[in-house]
Design an enzyme around this catalytic site. Structure first.
Site, PDB file in Angstrom:
ATOM      1  NE  ARG A   1     -16.874  42.319  51.215  1.00  0.00           N
ATOM      2  CZ  ARG A   1     -17.485  41.511  52.593  1.00  0.00           C
ATOM      3  NH1 ARG A   1     -17.853  42.207  53.467  1.00  0.00           N
ATOM      4  NH2 ARG A   1     -18.603  40.202  52.824  1.00  0.00           N
TER       5      ARG A   1
ATOM      6  CE1 TYR B   1     -13.361  41.141  48.574  1.00  0.00           C
ATOM      7  CE2 TYR B   1     -11.053  41.515  47.212  1.00  0.00           C
ATOM      8  CZ  TYR B   1     -12.290  40.360  47.467  1.00  0.00           C
ATOM      9  OH  TYR B   1     -12.186  39.198  47.175  1.00  0.00           O
TER      10      TYR B   1
ATOM     11  CE  LYS C   1     -14.755  39.756  54.734  1.00  0.00           C
ATOM     12  NZ  LYS C   1     -15.090  38.224  56.176  1.00  0.00           N
TER      13      LYS C   1
ATOM     14  CB  VAL D   1      28.113  59.025  -5.719  1.00  0.00           C
ATOM     15  CG1 VAL D   1      27.821  57.925  -6.149  1.00  0.00           C
ATOM     16  CG2 VAL D   1      28.166  60.506  -6.428  1.00  0.00           C
TER      17      VAL D   1
ATOM     18  CB  THR E   1      25.721  52.928   6.429  1.00  0.00           C
ATOM     19  OG1 THR E   1      24.844  52.478   4.722  1.00  0.00           O
ATOM     20  CG2 THR E   1      25.798  53.976   6.675  1.00  0.00           C
TER      21      THR E   1
ATOM     22  CG  ASP F   1      14.874  64.969   5.502  1.00  0.00           C
ATOM     23  OD1 ASP F   1      13.695  64.747   5.256  1.00  0.00           O
ATOM     24  OD2 ASP F   1      16.096  65.346   4.477  1.00  0.00           O
TER      25      ASP F   1
END
Length: 634
Positions: free
Chosen positions: A28, A39, A53, A390, A449, A496
């Site tokens: 094929r 194929y 096919k 700090v 944060t 870092d």
């Protein structure tokens, strides 16, 4: 029509879809495009393809691998390989080993982002109703040999390359690479219904209160982190997008589902509950996969032990833990195993939940809030003294835990940082320490944060971790790699990265902090590679010699961070001074393999320490590699 990637004439074996079907072998013409393998019948005399096919959709391929040739196979069938998809294996015979290698290499790259790639395969043929390798008589039977997965591509064990780094894609492969999966909010759309996973108390007049378990209508996705929504009474306002899940997404509404939980965290929770048959369901380290974690006191083990069962999928898309018991959904599977052990050490007797866990951090302390009134901050205790001054633990408005960096004057380029802070606040990932806001209208300025109760990763490794199981250390590296992969996707450099710049929360998850802050340091001792404060021990040759920072210099630092994790916090190059490190690292010196790191782990570190930056992997590559190793340990 998609452009052809490869074309070759192969011998194709019939697929034996019925046990009684005779085997046949036909030439094929195979054509590979980005979306399909097709194929065709082929006329060798005219050199032309004839009728189509068959086809295989690339997205349905689950594995490509070599096959061991048949005993006494003829010359034209010496180089077989297999393409496994929904209908089973498609066996193809190449004319030479070089052609086979070429097709396998291309196929592995094309399918490397497929959702349902399998972990095991059959190295021999399926013939007359039997697998020749393991003698199993079910065509859909799980494979008997483990595939080694490298960064989303397959390789057969025994033919392993020295490096875990994938082969570089060709320009056409890079251009065809699918985009990264969209963030969760892309699953939503205005008009859709969301369910609150956590309570949320409004911080500003613009915000909308959330009550866990109640439904809300999405009105507008303002940005990644905040959506405008309405409640059932018609009240409108802004909500944090990571506090809700879209209705119909399935598992989030069940008490036994613990979405962002690692294996070691699951074991800690199950042992704390200490109930025989206690269980939970968590996301596996493999994207899109799920694991049932079960605690048992069976077998006379008074202390109890934890077992982990991966939830598998049949080719028809059904879920199972035991092969004969298949279900159309995970909740149905759990309900069945709450009454039947069916192959497990115990039935699922008690739901163990972390539903009362702390809510995740939000991007800012309210929609549009980035300037914080210092009068709303209460300082409770000092956490440490960092590069900028700090750091204290405190409360915002008397109820929210926060960490407050008090920036000593002259240590930072303040005006530049304040502008950058507005951008940094929009960065949100579960493995990044969230920036909530800044106080800039007085001196010293404050950076506010998220607070993480277990503190710095370096101290945590040195003081809290003793005799760690291998999976715990690898989970720490996974957390950092995923946080850094997100930064990488946002074109953000850390500069870092080290264990001292990561923090550990109450559940043991690791988050990266202080990303990008080194750009605003005014200390010459820190910013010059000749300075004593410069992170020489975490820097690659191009930074030490030429101060060339890039995402690849962050990759080098990640390799050193992995080394810190696997030595439980030792100092890199502990017997060398900075001058010696610059000379010797530039000449090829690398850190030794830690005793706790197996070769597969150390090879990841070595990949991060290539001399040439372009030869180092990306964080996305690293995250996938580490996820694969974790999946093997599960």
């Amino acid at each position: 029509m998609s452009e052809s990637i490869l074309e070759d004439i192969f011998v194709k074996r019939s697929q034996q879809k019925k046990k009684t079907s005779p085997l046949n072998y036909k030439e094929r013409l195979f054509i590979l495009t980005q979306n399909k393998i097709s194929y065709y019948d082929y006329d060798p005399e005219k050199g032309k393809k004839k009728g189509l096919k068959g086809t295989v959709d690339v997205e349905k391929i689950k594995c490509v691998a070599n096959v061991l040739p048949e005993v006494n196979a003829p010359a034209e069938r010496q180089y077989p390989f297999q393409i496994i998809y929904d209908e089973g294996p498609l066996y193809v015979f190449a004319k030479t080993e070089e052609v086979r290698k070429q097709w396998l290499h291309k196929l592995k790259h094309v399918v490397r982002f497929n959702k349902d790639l399998i972990q095991k395969y059959h190295p021999c043929f399926w013939v007359d109703g039997t697998w020749l390798c393991c003698q199993q008589e079910v065509k859909q039977a799980l494979g008997c040999r483990v595939l080694e997965v490298q960064n989303g591509a397959f390789s057969n064990k025994g033919s392993r390359r020295k490096s875990r780094k994938p082969l570089p894609p060709t320009p056409e492969e890079e251009a065809s690479r699918p985009p990264q999966p969209p963030p969760r909010q892309a699953e939503a759309a205005p008009g859709m219904t969301a369910i609150a996973e956590y309570d949320y108390t409004p911080v500003t007049d613009q915000d909308l209160a959330l009550h866990k378990g109640e439904e809300y209508t999405i009105l507008e996705m303002v940005d990644t982190n905040w959506w405008r929504a309405s409640d059932r009474n018609g009240m409108e306002g802004y909500i944090p997008s990571n506090y809700v899940v879209m209705a119909g997404n399935g598992l989030e509404t069940f008490d036994w589902y613990c979405k962002n939980m690692s294996r070691s965290q699951a074991e800690n929770l199950l042992r704390t509950e200490n109930k025989d048959g206690g269980f939970l369901v968590r996301e596996s380290s493999k994207a899109g996969k799920y694991t049932v974690s079960l605690f048992t006191k069976g077998g006379g083990d008074a202390a109890g032990s934890c077992r982990h069962y991966n939830i598998c999928l049949t080719p028809q898309g059904q879920f199972y833990l035991a092969e004969k018991h298949n279900f159309s959904s995970i909740p149905e599977l759990i309900t069945y195993h709450q009454h039947n052990a069916a192959g497990m050490v115990s039935r699922l007797k008690y739901t163990v939940s972390n539903q009362d866990r702390n809510a995740p951090s939000t991007a800012g302390l309210g929609y549009g809030v980035w300037e914080i009134d210092p009068r709303h901050l209460t300082f409770i205790r000092e956490l440490g003294n960092g590069q900028f001054g700090v750091v204290k633990y405190g409360k915002w408005q008397g109820q929210h835990d926060v960490a407050i960096k008090m920036i000593k004057e002259g240590s930072m380029s303040e005006d530049d940082f304040i502008e950058e802070a507005k951008v940094m606040m929009k960065l949100r990932h579960e493995n990044l320490v969230q920036l909530y806001g800044v106080c800039t209208k007085q001196r010293p300025i404050y950076i506010v944060t998220e607070f993480l109760s277990n503190g710095c990763l370096l101290n945590y490794l040195r003081e809290e971790v003793a005799n760690p199981p291998p999976i715990l250390l690898l989970e720490m590296c996974k957390d950092v790699s995923e946080g850094m992969a997100y930064l990488e996707s946002q074109q953000y450099l850390h500069r870092d990265l080290a264990a001292r710049n990561c923090l550990v929360d109450g559940n043991g998850s690791v988050k990266v902090t202080d990303f990008g802050l080194s750009r605003y340091v005014l200390d010459d001792e820190y910013t010059s590679s000749a300075g004593s404060k410069f992170p020489v021990r975490w820097s690659p040759p191009e930074v030490l010699l030429y101060c060339r920072f890039s995402s690849k210099s962050d990759i080098w630092a990640f390799g050193v961070l992995m080394w810190e994790v696997y030595t439980l916090g030792r100092m890199p190059y502990e017997r060398l001074n900075n001058t010696d490190i610059v000379n010797k690292v530039s000449s090829g010196l690398r850190l030794y393999r830690p005793q706790l790191a197996k070769e597969a782990i150390y090879s990841i570190m070595l990949d991060c320490w290539h001399d040439k930056p372009e030869e180092r992997p990306t964080f996305q590559d690293l995250a996938v590699t580490i996820q694969d190793l974790l999946y093997e340990l599960q």
